[in-house]
Structures are given as structure tokens and as C-alpha cells.
Write a protein that holds these residues in place. Structure first.
Motif, PDB file in Angstrom:
ATOM      1  N   SER A   1      -3.353 -85.947 -25.300  1.00 15.99           N
ATOM      2  CA  SER A   1      -1.954 -85.886 -25.730  1.00 15.99           C
ATOM      3  C   SER A   1      -1.187 -84.791 -24.995  1.00 15.99           C
ATOM      4  CB  SER A   1      -1.864 -85.662 -27.244  1.00 15.99           C
ATOM      5  OG  SER A   1      -2.459 -84.436 -27.620  1.00 15.99           O
ATOM      6  N   HIS A   2      -1.841 -83.674 -24.702  1.00 12.76           N
ATOM      7  CA  HIS A   2      -1.147 -82.593 -24.006  1.00 12.76           C
ATOM      8  C   HIS A   2      -0.845 -82.970 -22.559  1.00 12.76           C
ATOM      9  CE1 HIS A   2      -2.066 -79.028 -26.924  1.00 12.76           C
ATOM     10  NE2 HIS A   2      -1.405 -80.028 -27.490  1.00 12.76           N
ATOM     11  N   LEU A   3      -1.762 -83.668 -21.913  1.00 15.48           N
ATOM     12  CA  LEU A   3      -1.467 -84.162 -20.570  1.00 15.48           C
ATOM     13  C   LEU A   3      -0.299 -85.140 -20.610  1.00 15.48           C
ATOM     14  CD1 LEU A   3      -4.957 -84.794 -18.908  1.00 15.48           C
ATOM     15  CD2 LEU A   3      -3.215 -83.151 -18.175  1.00 15.48           C
ATOM     16  N   ALA A   4      -0.272 -85.988 -21.630  1.00 17.44           N
ATOM     17  CA  ALA A   4       0.818 -86.959 -21.759  1.00 17.44           C
ATOM     18  C   ALA A   4       2.154 -86.257 -21.939  1.00 17.44           C
ATOM     19  CB  ALA A   4       0.545 -87.899 -22.926  1.00 17.44           C
ATOM     20  N   MET A   5       2.199 -85.239 -22.786  1.00 20.30           N
ATOM     21  CA  MET A   5       3.444 -84.491 -22.998  1.00 20.30           C
ATOM     22  C   MET A   5       3.879 -83.783 -21.719  1.00 20.30           C
ATOM     23  SD  MET A   5       2.669 -82.840 -26.745  1.00 20.30           S
ATOM     24  CE  MET A   5       2.094 -83.852 -28.112  1.00 20.30           C
ATOM     25  N   ALA A   6       2.919 -83.181 -21.032  1.00 17.09           N
ATOM     26  CA  ALA A   6       3.248 -82.474 -19.793  1.00 17.09           C
ATOM     27  C   ALA A   6       3.779 -83.427 -18.730  1.00 17.09           C
ATOM     28  CB  ALA A   6       2.018 -81.732 -19.271  1.00 17.09           C
ATOM     29  N   ALA A   7       3.233 -84.632 -18.690  1.00 20.28           N
ATOM     30  CA  ALA A   7       3.608 -85.598 -17.653  1.00 20.28           C
ATOM     31  C   ALA A   7       4.939 -86.273 -17.925  1.00 20.28           C
ATOM     32  CB  ALA A   7       2.517 -86.655 -17.524  1.00 20.28           C
ATOM     33  N   ALA A   8       5.366 -86.313 -19.179  1.00 17.19           N
ATOM     34  CA  ALA A   8       6.516 -87.130 -19.580  1.00 17.19           C
ATOM     35  C   ALA A   8       7.848 -86.481 -19.237  1.00 17.19           C
ATOM     36  CB  ALA A   8       6.451 -87.400 -21.075  1.00 17.19           C
ATOM     37  N   ASP A   9       8.842 -87.332 -19.022  1.00 16.21           N
ATOM     38  CA  ASP A   9      10.234 -86.882 -18.890  1.00 16.21           C
ATOM     39  C   ASP A   9      10.891 -86.782 -20.260  1.00 16.21           C
ATOM     40  OD1 ASP A   9      10.640 -86.800 -15.931  1.00 16.21           O
ATOM     41  OD2 ASP A   9      10.057 -88.901 -16.126  1.00 16.21           O
ATOM     42  N   ALA A  10      10.442 -87.595 -21.192  1.00 17.51           N
ATOM     43  CA  ALA A  10      10.951 -87.571 -22.571  1.00 17.51           C
ATOM     44  C   ALA A  10       9.872 -88.155 -23.468  1.00 17.51           C
ATOM     45  CB  ALA A  10      12.247 -88.355 -22.701  1.00 17.51           C
ATOM     46  N   VAL A  11       9.950 -87.829 -24.759  1.00 15.24           N
ATOM     47  CA  VAL A  11       8.900 -88.214 -25.690  1.00 15.24           C
ATOM     48  C   VAL A  11       9.520 -88.775 -26.965  1.00 15.24           C
ATOM     49  CG1 VAL A  11       6.889 -87.428 -26.995  1.00 15.24           C
ATOM     50  CG2 VAL A  11       7.420 -86.369 -24.788  1.00 15.24           C
ATOM     51  N   LEU A  12       8.969 -89.883 -27.434  1.00 14.27           N
ATOM     52  CA  LEU A  12       9.286 -90.423 -28.751  1.00 14.27           C
ATOM     53  C   LEU A  12       8.122 -90.041 -29.654  1.00 14.27           C
ATOM     54  CD1 LEU A  12      10.953 -92.174 -30.707  1.00 14.27           C
ATOM     55  CD2 LEU A  12       9.764 -94.186 -29.787  1.00 14.27           C
ATOM     56  N   VAL A  13       8.380 -89.210 -30.653  1.00 13.34           N
ATOM     57  CA  VAL A  13       7.284 -88.595 -31.395  1.00 13.34           C
ATOM     58  C   VAL A  13       7.511 -88.691 -32.898  1.00 13.34           C
ATOM     59  CG1 VAL A  13       8.367 -86.301 -31.216  1.00 13.34           C
ATOM     60  CG2 VAL A  13       5.912 -86.457 -31.648  1.00 13.34           C
ATOM     61  N   ALA A  14       6.435 -88.962 -33.627  1.00 15.76           N
ATOM     62  CA  ALA A  14       6.495 -88.936 -35.079  1.00 15.76           C
ATOM     63  C   ALA A  14       6.669 -87.497 -35.549  1.00 15.76           C
ATOM     64  CB  ALA A  14       5.221 -89.540 -35.672  1.00 15.76           C
ATOM     65  N   SER A  15       7.417 -87.318 -36.626  1.00 17.89           N
ATOM     66  CA  SER A  15       7.623 -85.978 -37.165  1.00 17.89           C
ATOM     67  C   SER A  15       6.289 -85.367 -37.561  1.00 17.89           C
ATOM     68  CB  SER A  15       8.539 -86.047 -38.387  1.00 17.89           C
ATOM     69  OG  SER A  15       8.679 -84.783 -38.980  1.00 17.89           O
ATOM     70  N   GLY A  16       6.140 -84.075 -37.335  1.00 20.74           N
ATOM     71  CA  GLY A  16       4.899 -83.378 -37.643  1.00 20.74           C
ATOM     72  C   GLY A  16       4.609 -82.345 -36.583  1.00 20.74           C
ATOM     73  N   THR A  17       3.371 -81.876 -36.553  1.00 18.80           N
ATOM     74  CA  THR A  17       3.001 -80.832 -35.591  1.00 18.80           C
ATOM     75  C   THR A  17       3.227 -81.288 -34.158  1.00 18.80           C
ATOM     76  OG1 THR A  17       1.332 -80.011 -37.142  1.00 18.80           O
ATOM     77  CG2 THR A  17       1.133 -79.314 -34.860  1.00 18.80           C
ATOM     78  N   ALA A  18       3.056 -82.582 -33.890  1.00 18.47           N
ATOM     79  CA  ALA A  18       3.227 -83.077 -32.523  1.00 18.47           C
ATOM     80  C   ALA A  18       4.630 -82.792 -31.994  1.00 18.47           C
ATOM     81  CB  ALA A  18       2.937 -84.577 -32.460  1.00 18.47           C
ATOM     82  N   SER A  19       5.635 -82.794 -32.858  1.00 20.76           N
ATOM     83  CA  SER A  19       6.998 -82.506 -32.395  1.00 20.76           C
ATOM     84  C   SER A  19       7.120 -81.062 -31.919  1.00 20.76           C
ATOM     85  CB  SER A  19       8.025 -82.798 -33.490  1.00 20.76           C
ATOM     86  OG  SER A  19       7.865 -81.918 -34.597  1.00 20.76           O
ATOM     87  N   LEU A  20       6.393 -80.145 -32.556  1.00 21.71           N
ATOM     88  CA  LEU A  20       6.372 -78.757 -32.087  1.00 21.71           C
ATOM     89  C   LEU A  20       5.648 -78.661 -30.752  1.00 21.71           C
ATOM     90  CD1 LEU A  20       6.978 -75.760 -32.522  1.00 21.71           C
ATOM     91  CD2 LEU A  20       4.821 -75.594 -33.786  1.00 21.71           C
ATOM     92  N   GLU A  21       4.567 -79.415 -30.589  1.00 25.09           N
ATOM     93  CA  GLU A  21       3.858 -79.425 -29.313  1.00 25.09           C
ATOM     94  C   GLU A  21       4.786 -79.884 -28.186  1.00 25.09           C
ATOM     95  OE1 GLU A  21      -0.586 -80.671 -29.723  1.00 25.09           O
ATOM     96  OE2 GLU A  21       0.490 -81.741 -31.284  1.00 25.09           O
ATOM     97  N   VAL A  22       5.561 -80.919 -28.437  1.00 23.88           N
ATOM     98  CA  VAL A  22       6.495 -81.417 -27.423  1.00 23.88           C
ATOM     99  C   VAL A  22       7.513 -80.333 -27.072  1.00 23.88           C
ATOM    100  CG1 VAL A  22       8.243 -83.158 -26.894  1.00 23.88           C
ATOM    101  CG2 VAL A  22       6.181 -83.801 -28.168  1.00 23.88           C
TER     102      VAL A  22
END
Length: 387
Positions: free
Chosen positions: A252-273
Motif C-alpha cells: 500500500s505504501h508503494l501504491a501511495m508513493a507511486a500515485a498522482d491521486a488516491v481514492l481512499v476509505a476514511s481511516g488511518t489510510a487517509s493519514l498515510e496518504v
């Protein structure tokens, strides 16, 4: 220790990174995931058993979850561990901590429930449950001090794990993505209940984006094999199997780093983004009955952690009925097309990153060792390793 989902597993691993070198032979067990296992942690039950969100969704698994908690409690009361650490998962952990504390076992809770966002009355339950609270946001420390609950602000573990400046090119190379060209990551959640309600709408939004820009790559990291299988089943049932998506196992961290934008469910993942300094759209759907109850219980207009920390809507939130594929696709497209807005977000997220950065592994480990020491020899301030 008990962590209730993949994000809790990751957060707990930072505490273990600081604790394991100081307790190299100690038995560490409970409920956790692969990140915790890297530090010699043994999970007595699969972490997926606790990965359920939503009032009515939990009811469907209530008997199994209750049996796990009862079995764990009974075993720990006999074992009498040096300390019990509940990692997030307050609905599971706080009741367990209350019983263990009554039995004379020191209890610590890592990651505060969002009492500043909703259900503030839980502070009384927390007071009965925990011997010491570890908090990850600066403003939380005063809340617990004012309530007379021992507390330590340890920073947010993710601020240590995630680099201040992500390497986009390296992440894309690692994922076999083109170095140039638009990439969007979709993260519908790690819990099965989140995948059930979010997946079809997230993938349909991705399909709309691909109609606008056929060169776009869509990537979707999954928390585990079970989640990946269920994701595939959901999109097949929704007639979306032909949408070209690169499904990733973990990463998931590689995916976030690679992305230009992210569609993310609310939660800790949004802070990671946010810590990856990426534009995002926060979206979330759940069982309608759960939503009707929970939407009236919040104290703040924001749901996503980046917006809560900023105290304003710096990224869009689309919840329940508003989280349509069309609305999500349009919001993401605007994020991709707004270069000035991207620069502003990077600056805001960088400041947020600095505010959350501490030596979390060491500071949290020190707090655990101090609690163990105090419980054994109240007059001593020197930690002594267990036999």
C-alpha cells in the motif's frame, strides 16, 4: 498485545521495534498481523477475526468476537503478563483492559479512541480501563491529563515510517508502472465490511476516470489474500471485472508513493496518504442503518484524519449517499487537474508530517518499560529485565 486490523498491526510494529531489543527473550503474543510477527510476536487468533466495522456488521460476528475475548481474558488472568497493550480496536480492547486492570495486570492503550470527534463520554470508561495511555496526536495529551489519566505523546508511528519526500520514480519502478503518465490508487479499506460497501463504487469511479484518460493506470493494494479474493468477487458481482486494475498484494505504501491521486476509505489510510503528500478524495459507505445512527454522533464536521488535523476541508469527503461513482470520479479528476492546489496540499501535509514526527518506537517502548517497572517495584525507577 491485541491489534484489530492491518493499520493497527503496522502501528504496533513500531512499538515492538523499540521494545523487542530491550526484551529480547520475552514472550509477546495475543492478536496481531505480519508486521508484528517480524518482531517475534505470536498471534493466537488471526487478526482478520477482529477486522469488522459498523454497528450492525459487528453484530453478525458478535458471538465469535465475544468468545475470542473471553478466551483471551481467561488465559491472561492465569498467565498474568507483565503488561497488556491494546492497540486501537477500542470496542474490543477497552472492556478487556478493564477486566485485566481489575485483576491487577498493568494495561496500556496505544492509539486513543476518537473521543475528540465523537462519544467523548468514553473517557470515563478509558479511565477505568487503562493504567497508561499512549497518544499519537499532540492535542490528545491535554485531554487525558485533564482527566487525570497517565499519558505520553509518542508521535505518530507512520510519520517515522513514511519518508518526508516520497520517491515516486522508485515506487513506480518497483510496481512495474510507467515513470510518466497518470496513476490513481484506490483503497476501499482493509476490513471485509469496508470492501463489501466501498469496492463497487470505487471501481466504478475508476472506470469513469479511464473513460476520460485511457492511459491512466489504476492500482489497488489489498491488505491480504482474503481481501484480494473478496475484492475480485465483489467487482465480478457488480459487472466490473473488465475494468483494468492492477491488484497488489500489500504494497500500500508503494501504491501511495507511486500515485498522482488516491481514492481512499476514511481511516488511518487517509493519514498515510497525507504523509505521502498526495491529493486525495476520502469516501466511505457502510450499512445504511449503521450510518443513520453514527452520523448523528459526531462532534466535528470532518471525518477524515487529514481534515480533522487541519481543522478544515483541505481534501474532499464523500460519505454514504454522496459517495457515488460520478462524484468520486469528478472530485479525483479535479485533484489531478489542479496543479496549484497540489502544491498547497504538499505544503500543508509536510507541516503535518513534521508535527507528528517523534522517535515513536523508543518513546513508546520506554513508556511500556516504565509501566512494567512501576507495577513491580513502585518505589523504583530502574527497569529490571524479567527472568
Amino acid at each position: 498485545m491485541v491489534a484489530g486490523e492491518s493499520s493497527g498491526d503496522l502501528l504496533a510494529s513500531r512499538l515492538l521495534a523499540g521494545l523487542r531489543p530491550q526484551l529480547p527473550t520475552s514472550r509477546m503474543h495475543g492478536i496481531g498481523g505480519p508486521h508484528m510477527a517480524e518482531y517475534g510476536f505470536t498471534s493466537d487468533w488471526p487478526i482478520e477475526k477482529l477486522s469488522v466495522r459498523g454497528l450492525f456488521e459487528v453484530l453478525a460476528h458478535y458471538r465469535e468476537i465475544t468468545n475470542i475475548r473471553n478466551s483471551l481474558r481467561a488465559g491472561l488472568v492465569v498467565e498474568r503478563p507483565s503488561v497488556f497493550i491494546g492497540v486501537d480496536a477500542p470496542d474490543f480492547n477497552l472492556g478487556l483492559e478493564t477486566d485485566l486492570k481489575k485483576a491487577g495486570i498493568p494495561t496500556m492503550h496505544f492509539i486513543s479512541p476518537s473521543i475528540w470527534a465523537w462519544r467523548g463520554g468514553r473517557i470515563k470508561k478509558i479511565e477505568r480501563a487503562v493504567s497508561h495511555m499512549l497518544v499519537v496526536f499532540p492535542f490528545e495529551e491535554a485531554i487525558y491529563r485533564n482527566a487525570g489519566i497517565p499519558v505520553t505523546y509518542v508521535g505518530h508511528p507512520l510519520a517515522e515510517i513514511i519518508p518526508m519526500q516520497p520517491d515516486v520514480a522508485a515506487a513506480r519502478t518497483a510496481l512495474s508502472l510507467p515513470v510518466s503518465g497518470p496513476v490513481v490508487a484506490i483503497l476501499p479499506g482493509s476490513r471485509m465490511s469496508e470492501l463489501k460497501y466501498n469496492t463497487a463504487a470505487f471501481v466504478a469511479a475508476a472506470a469513469l476516470l479511464l473513460k476520460r484518460e485511457p492511459r491512466m493506470r489504476i492500482i489497488a493494494p489489498m491488505a491480504g489474500e482474503a481481501q484480494a479474493r473478496y475484492f475480485t468477487e465483489v467487482i465480478a458481482a457488480a459487472g466490473l471485472s473488465d475494468v483494468p486494475i492492477d491488484l497488489l498484494q500489500g504494497q500500500s505504501h508503494l501504491a501511495m508513493a507511486a500515485a498522482d491521486a488516491v481514492l481512499v476509505a476514511s481511516g488511518t489510510a487517509s493519514l498515510e496518504v497525507a504523509l505521502f503528500k498526495k491529493p486525495m478524495v476520502i469516501a466511505y459507505k457502510m450499512l445504511r442503518a449503521s450510518w443513520e445512527i453514527m452520523r448523528h454522533m459526531g462532534y466535528q464536521p470532518w471525518v477524515g484524519l487529514p481534515n480533522i488535523l487541519a481543522q478544515e476541508f483541505i481534501v474532499p469527503e464523500l460519505l454514504q449517499q454522496a459517495a457515488t461513482p460520478e462524484a468520486m470520479a469528478q472530485a479525483l479528476w479535479q485533484q489531478l487537474d489542479d496543479h496549484a492546489g497540489r502544491a498547497t496540499l504538499v505544503a500543508r501535509f509536510t507541516a503535518m508530517h513534521h508535527a507528528l514526527l517523534r522517535d515513536t518506537a523508543q518513546e513508546s517502548a520506554n513508556a511500556v518499560l516504565t509501566l512494567i517497572d512501576q507495577s513491580r517495584t513502585p518505589s523504583s525507577s530502574t527497569y529490571r529485565s524479567p527472568p
